[in-house]
Scaffold this motif. Structure first.
Motif, PDB file in Angstrom:
ATOM      1  N   MET A   1       0.875  -0.990  -0.216  1.00  0.00           N
ATOM      2  CA  MET A   1       0.096   0.069   0.046  1.00  0.00           C
ATOM      3  C   MET A   1       0.895   1.153  -0.022  1.00  0.00           C
ATOM      4  O   MET A   1       0.546   2.181  -0.673  1.00  0.00           O
ATOM      5  CB  MET A   1      -0.855  -0.158   1.067  1.00  0.00           C
ATOM      6  N   THR A   2       1.786   1.246   0.838  1.00  0.00           N
ATOM      7  CA  THR A   2       2.720   2.462   0.795  1.00  0.00           C
ATOM      8  C   THR A   2       3.456   2.445  -0.284  1.00  0.00           C
ATOM      9  O   THR A   2       3.638   3.925  -0.858  1.00  0.00           O
ATOM     10  CB  THR A   2       3.764   2.137   1.957  1.00  0.00           C
ATOM     11  N   ALA A   3       3.921   1.306  -1.194  1.00  0.00           N
ATOM     12  CA  ALA A   3       4.722   1.709  -2.414  1.00  0.00           C
ATOM     13  C   ALA A   3       3.584   2.328  -3.409  1.00  0.00           C
ATOM     14  O   ALA A   3       4.075   3.141  -4.111  1.00  0.00           O
ATOM     15  CB  ALA A   3       5.049   0.387  -2.987  1.00  0.00           C
ATOM     16  N   ALA A   4       2.428   1.861  -3.350  1.00  0.00           N
ATOM     17  CA  ALA A   4       1.349   2.596  -4.336  1.00  0.00           C
ATOM     18  C   ALA A   4       1.203   3.995  -4.058  1.00  0.00           C
ATOM     19  O   ALA A   4       1.141   4.786  -5.013  1.00  0.00           O
ATOM     20  CB  ALA A   4      -0.126   1.737  -3.990  1.00  0.00           C
ATOM     21  N   VAL A   5       1.285   4.447  -2.654  1.00  0.00           N
ATOM     22  CA  VAL A   5       1.029   5.839  -2.507  1.00  0.00           C
ATOM     23  C   VAL A   5       2.379   6.584  -2.947  1.00  0.00           C
ATOM     24  O   VAL A   5       2.189   7.541  -3.578  1.00  0.00           O
ATOM     25  CB  VAL A   5       1.050   5.943  -1.063  1.00  0.00           C
ATOM     26  N   LEU A   6       3.587   6.123  -2.785  1.00  0.00           N
ATOM     27  CA  LEU A   6       4.872   6.963  -3.265  1.00  0.00           C
ATOM     28  C   LEU A   6       4.784   6.722  -4.789  1.00  0.00           C
ATOM     29  O   LEU A   6       5.278   7.719  -5.468  1.00  0.00           O
ATOM     30  CB  LEU A   6       5.898   6.135  -2.800  1.00  0.00           C
ATOM     31  N   ALA A   7       4.207   5.691  -5.472  1.00  0.00           N
ATOM     32  CA  ALA A   7       4.336   5.337  -6.860  1.00  0.00           C
ATOM     33  C   ALA A   7       3.406   6.569  -7.608  1.00  0.00           C
ATOM     34  O   ALA A   7       3.553   6.760  -8.713  1.00  0.00           O
ATOM     35  CB  ALA A   7       4.029   4.220  -7.399  1.00  0.00           C
ATOM     36  N   GLN A   8       2.255   6.993  -7.113  1.00  0.00           N
ATOM     37  CA  GLN A   8       1.280   7.659  -7.812  1.00  0.00           C
ATOM     38  C   GLN A   8       1.774   9.099  -8.286  1.00  0.00           C
ATOM     39  O   GLN A   8       1.104   9.574  -9.137  1.00  0.00           O
ATOM     40  CB  GLN A   8       0.154   7.953  -6.841  1.00  0.00           C
ATOM     41  N   GLY A   9       2.703   9.634  -7.751  1.00  0.00           N
ATOM     42  CA  GLY A   9       3.427  10.956  -8.006  1.00  0.00           C
ATOM     43  C   GLY A   9       4.388  10.907  -9.373  1.00  0.00           C
ATOM     44  O   GLY A   9       4.569  11.845  -9.743  1.00  0.00           O
ATOM     45  N   ARG A  10       4.557   9.874  -9.818  1.00  0.00           N
ATOM     46  CA  ARG A  10       5.524   9.587 -10.764  1.00  0.00           C
ATOM     47  C   ARG A  10       5.020  10.052 -12.232  1.00  0.00           C
ATOM     48  O   ARG A  10       5.484  10.690 -12.814  1.00  0.00           O
ATOM     49  CB  ARG A  10       5.977   8.199 -11.140  1.00  0.00           C
ATOM     50  N   VAL A  11       3.771   9.561 -12.605  1.00  0.00           N
ATOM     51  CA  VAL A  11       2.931   9.862 -13.748  1.00  0.00           C
ATOM     52  C   VAL A  11       1.681  10.118 -13.446  1.00  0.00           C
ATOM     53  O   VAL A  11       0.868   9.411 -13.269  1.00  0.00           O
ATOM     54  CB  VAL A  11       3.159   8.610 -14.840  1.00  0.00           C
ATOM     55  N   GLN A  12       1.227  11.536 -13.373  1.00  0.00           N
ATOM     56  CA  GLN A  12      -0.085  11.966 -12.909  1.00  0.00           C
ATOM     57  C   GLN A  12      -0.622  13.120 -13.897  1.00  0.00           C
ATOM     58  O   GLN A  12       0.291  14.000 -14.228  1.00  0.00           O
ATOM     59  CB  GLN A  12      -0.262  12.201 -11.409  1.00  0.00           C
ATOM     60  N   PRO A  13      -1.829  13.075 -14.431  1.00  0.00           N
ATOM     61  CA  PRO A  13      -2.193  14.137 -15.023  1.00  0.00           C
ATOM     62  C   PRO A  13      -2.206  15.304 -14.200  1.00  0.00           C
ATOM     63  O   PRO A  13      -2.791  15.370 -13.130  1.00  0.00           O
ATOM     64  CB  PRO A  13      -3.706  13.663 -15.683  1.00  0.00           C
ATOM     65  N   ILE A  14      -2.318  16.387 -14.887  1.00  0.00           N
ATOM     66  CA  ILE A  14      -2.513  17.845 -14.007  1.00  0.00           C
ATOM     67  C   ILE A  14      -3.807  17.903 -13.470  1.00  0.00           C
ATOM     68  O   ILE A  14      -3.853  18.507 -12.041  1.00  0.00           O
ATOM     69  CB  ILE A  14      -2.329  18.952 -15.030  1.00  0.00           C
ATOM     70  N   GLU A  15      -4.902  17.112 -13.585  1.00  0.00           N
ATOM     71  CA  GLU A  15      -6.283  17.369 -13.110  1.00  0.00           C
ATOM     72  C   GLU A  15      -6.168  16.401 -11.871  1.00  0.00           C
ATOM     73  O   GLU A  15      -6.933  16.702 -10.820  1.00  0.00           O
ATOM     74  CB  GLU A  15      -7.085  16.506 -14.178  1.00  0.00           C
ATOM     75  N   ARG A  16      -5.061  15.662 -11.566  1.00  0.00           N
ATOM     76  CA  ARG A  16      -4.979  15.024 -10.348  1.00  0.00           C
ATOM     77  C   ARG A  16      -4.181  16.327  -9.186  1.00  0.00           C
ATOM     78  O   ARG A  16      -4.186  15.719  -8.033  1.00  0.00           O
ATOM     79  CB  ARG A  16      -4.037  13.953 -10.265  1.00  0.00           C
ATOM     80  N   PHE A  17      -3.901  17.294  -9.523  1.00  0.00           N
ATOM     81  CA  PHE A  17      -2.890  18.091  -8.600  1.00  0.00           C
ATOM     82  C   PHE A  17      -3.784  18.349  -7.385  1.00  0.00           C
ATOM     83  O   PHE A  17      -3.311  18.297  -6.333  1.00  0.00           O
ATOM     84  CB  PHE A  17      -2.441  19.266  -9.169  1.00  0.00           C
ATOM     85  N   GLY A  18      -4.967  18.608  -7.350  1.00  0.00           N
ATOM     86  CA  GLY A  18      -5.648  18.965  -6.209  1.00  0.00           C
ATOM     87  C   GLY A  18      -5.754  17.741  -5.279  1.00  0.00           C
ATOM     88  O   GLY A  18      -5.620  18.059  -3.935  1.00  0.00           O
ATOM     89  N   GLN A  19      -6.178  16.869  -5.742  1.00  0.00           N
ATOM     90  CA  GLN A  19      -6.324  15.531  -4.879  1.00  0.00           C
ATOM     91  C   GLN A  19      -4.971  15.333  -4.451  1.00  0.00           C
ATOM     92  O   GLN A  19      -4.863  14.864  -3.298  1.00  0.00           O
ATOM     93  CB  GLN A  19      -6.668  14.459  -5.843  1.00  0.00           C
ATOM     94  N   GLN A  20      -3.939  15.537  -5.175  1.00  0.00           N
ATOM     95  CA  GLN A  20      -2.579  15.069  -4.568  1.00  0.00           C
ATOM     96  C   GLN A  20      -2.219  15.996  -3.461  1.00  0.00           C
ATOM     97  O   GLN A  20      -1.688  15.631  -2.313  1.00  0.00           O
ATOM     98  CB  GLN A  20      -1.549  15.265  -5.632  1.00  0.00           C
ATOM     99  N   LEU A  21      -2.609  17.312  -3.558  1.00  0.00           N
ATOM    100  CA  LEU A  21      -2.492  18.129  -2.387  1.00  0.00           C
ATOM    101  C   LEU A  21      -3.186  17.932  -1.268  1.00  0.00           C
ATOM    102  O   LEU A  21      -2.640  17.909  -0.125  1.00  0.00           O
ATOM    103  CB  LEU A  21      -2.696  19.773  -3.003  1.00  0.00           C
ATOM    104  N   SER A  22      -4.517  17.458  -1.447  1.00  0.00           N
ATOM    105  CA  SER A  22      -5.188  17.085  -0.352  1.00  0.00           C
ATOM    106  C   SER A  22      -4.408  15.936   0.306  1.00  0.00           C
ATOM    107  O   SER A  22      -4.788  15.656   1.656  1.00  0.00           O
ATOM    108  CB  SER A  22      -6.710  16.876  -0.715  1.00  0.00           C
ATOM    109  N   ASP A  23      -3.940  14.823  -0.467  1.00  0.00           N
ATOM    110  CA  ASP A  23      -3.568  13.651   0.181  1.00  0.00           C
ATOM    111  C   ASP A  23      -2.461  14.144   1.089  1.00  0.00           C
ATOM    112  O   ASP A  23      -2.192  13.490   2.160  1.00  0.00           O
ATOM    113  CB  ASP A  23      -3.098  12.715  -0.901  1.00  0.00           C
ATOM    114  N   LEU A  24      -1.414  14.773   0.457  1.00  0.00           N
ATOM    115  CA  LEU A  24      -0.369  15.317   1.125  1.00  0.00           C
ATOM    116  C   LEU A  24      -0.796  15.887   2.564  1.00  0.00           C
ATOM    117  O   LEU A  24      -0.170  15.400   3.521  1.00  0.00           O
ATOM    118  CB  LEU A  24       0.361  16.389   0.278  1.00  0.00           C
ATOM    119  N   ALA A  25      -1.584  16.658   2.568  1.00  0.00           N
ATOM    120  CA  ALA A  25      -2.072  17.428   3.734  1.00  0.00           C
ATOM    121  C   ALA A  25      -2.442  16.489   4.748  1.00  0.00           C
ATOM    122  O   ALA A  25      -2.464  16.359   5.881  1.00  0.00           O
ATOM    123  CB  ALA A  25      -3.311  18.468   3.623  1.00  0.00           C
ATOM    124  N   GLY A  26      -3.388  15.442   4.160  1.00  0.00           N
ATOM    125  CA  GLY A  26      -4.037  14.334   5.168  1.00  0.00           C
ATOM    126  C   GLY A  26      -2.869  13.455   5.628  1.00  0.00           C
ATOM    127  O   GLY A  26      -3.011  12.966   6.694  1.00  0.00           O
TER     128      GLY A  26
END
Length: 232
Positions: A1-26
């Motif tokens: 699960m942790t590996a999946a979290v770390l891997a999601q930042g490698r290739v992501q569309p810009i539309e995911r940016f807001g969700q990534q920020l929210s996840d980081l804060a979480g």
């Protein structure tokens, strides 16, 4: 699960940016909602708090993200000086507290070259101006020396563009730079500036921070301890 979290930042569309920020804060505040797919992943080592979260942005989209996620917002004036007032207004108008920040907190990040005289500051800044001009022409490379910048055979159009580039920053002696920065802070209703100085010579860069620290009556050790200095 942790590996999946770390891997999601490698290739992501810009539309995911807001969700990534929210996840980081979480993750930082250990506050992911129970229905979040990564709810059981916890950032380690655990600490009795989290670092302040600031979002640096140069437009309305970043301001909106910072506002709805309850983050502090630093407007990147050094990238885009033309949308500062609008972006900060958007941030303040739509801010909602989500984590530890109870009210909007904003700063402005500015490009500064300060020297003992205005003429010297302009000469030092010519290095960055040429580097930015070349970058806009698709020619990437290091910041050239002052000698190279002064000897460069500019066309009339290039000279005009260099003047715009220099004008977008804050170049001058300590009194001039302090006055312009103070006017900017007053106009934008902010009490903190993030300063970035780009020069060919690191000695000139350090001297710029020292002069600015003296002008704002800050300790020189604080101003020279990192690539950016906060002036309040």
């Amino acid at each position: 699960m942790t590996a999946a979290v770390l891997a999601q930042g490698r290739v992501q569309p810009i539309e995911r940016f807001g969700q990534q920020l929210s996840d980081l804060a979480g993750f930082l505040y250990d506050a992911l909602p129970p229905d979040h797919p990564y709810h059981h992943v916890h950032a380690t080592p655990r600490s009795p708090g989290a670092p302040e979260m600031w979002l640096l942005g140069s437009g309305g989209d970043s301001a909106a993200y910072a506002a709805v996620l309850g983050l502090a917002f630093s407007y990147a004036h050094f990238i885009n000086p033309n949308a500062a007032e609008e972006s900060l207004s958007t941030y303040r108008e739509h801010f909602r507290p989500l984590f530890e920040l109870e009210a909007p907190r904003a700063s402005v990040a500015v490009r500064v070259v300060c020297a003992d005289t205005a003429a010297e500051a302009r000469q030092i800044a010519s290095s960055f101006a040429l580097q930015r001009l070349r970058m806009e022409q698709g020619r990437l490379g290091r910041v050239p020396s002052v000698q190279e910048a002064l000897a460069y055979p500019y066309s009339e159009a290039e000279l005009a563009r260099v003047e715009v580039i220099l004008g977008q920053g804050f170049v001058g002696d300590p009194a001039q730079v302090k006055a312009r920065l103070t006017d900017l802070a007053t106009a934008l209703q902010i009490d903190e500036l993030v300063v970035v100085t780009i020069t060919h010579d690191p000695v000139a860069r350090r001297r710029s921070y020292e002069l600015l620290a003296d002008a704002f009556e800050l300790s020189r050790s604080h101003a020279a301890s990192s690539p950016s200095a906060a002036a309040k």
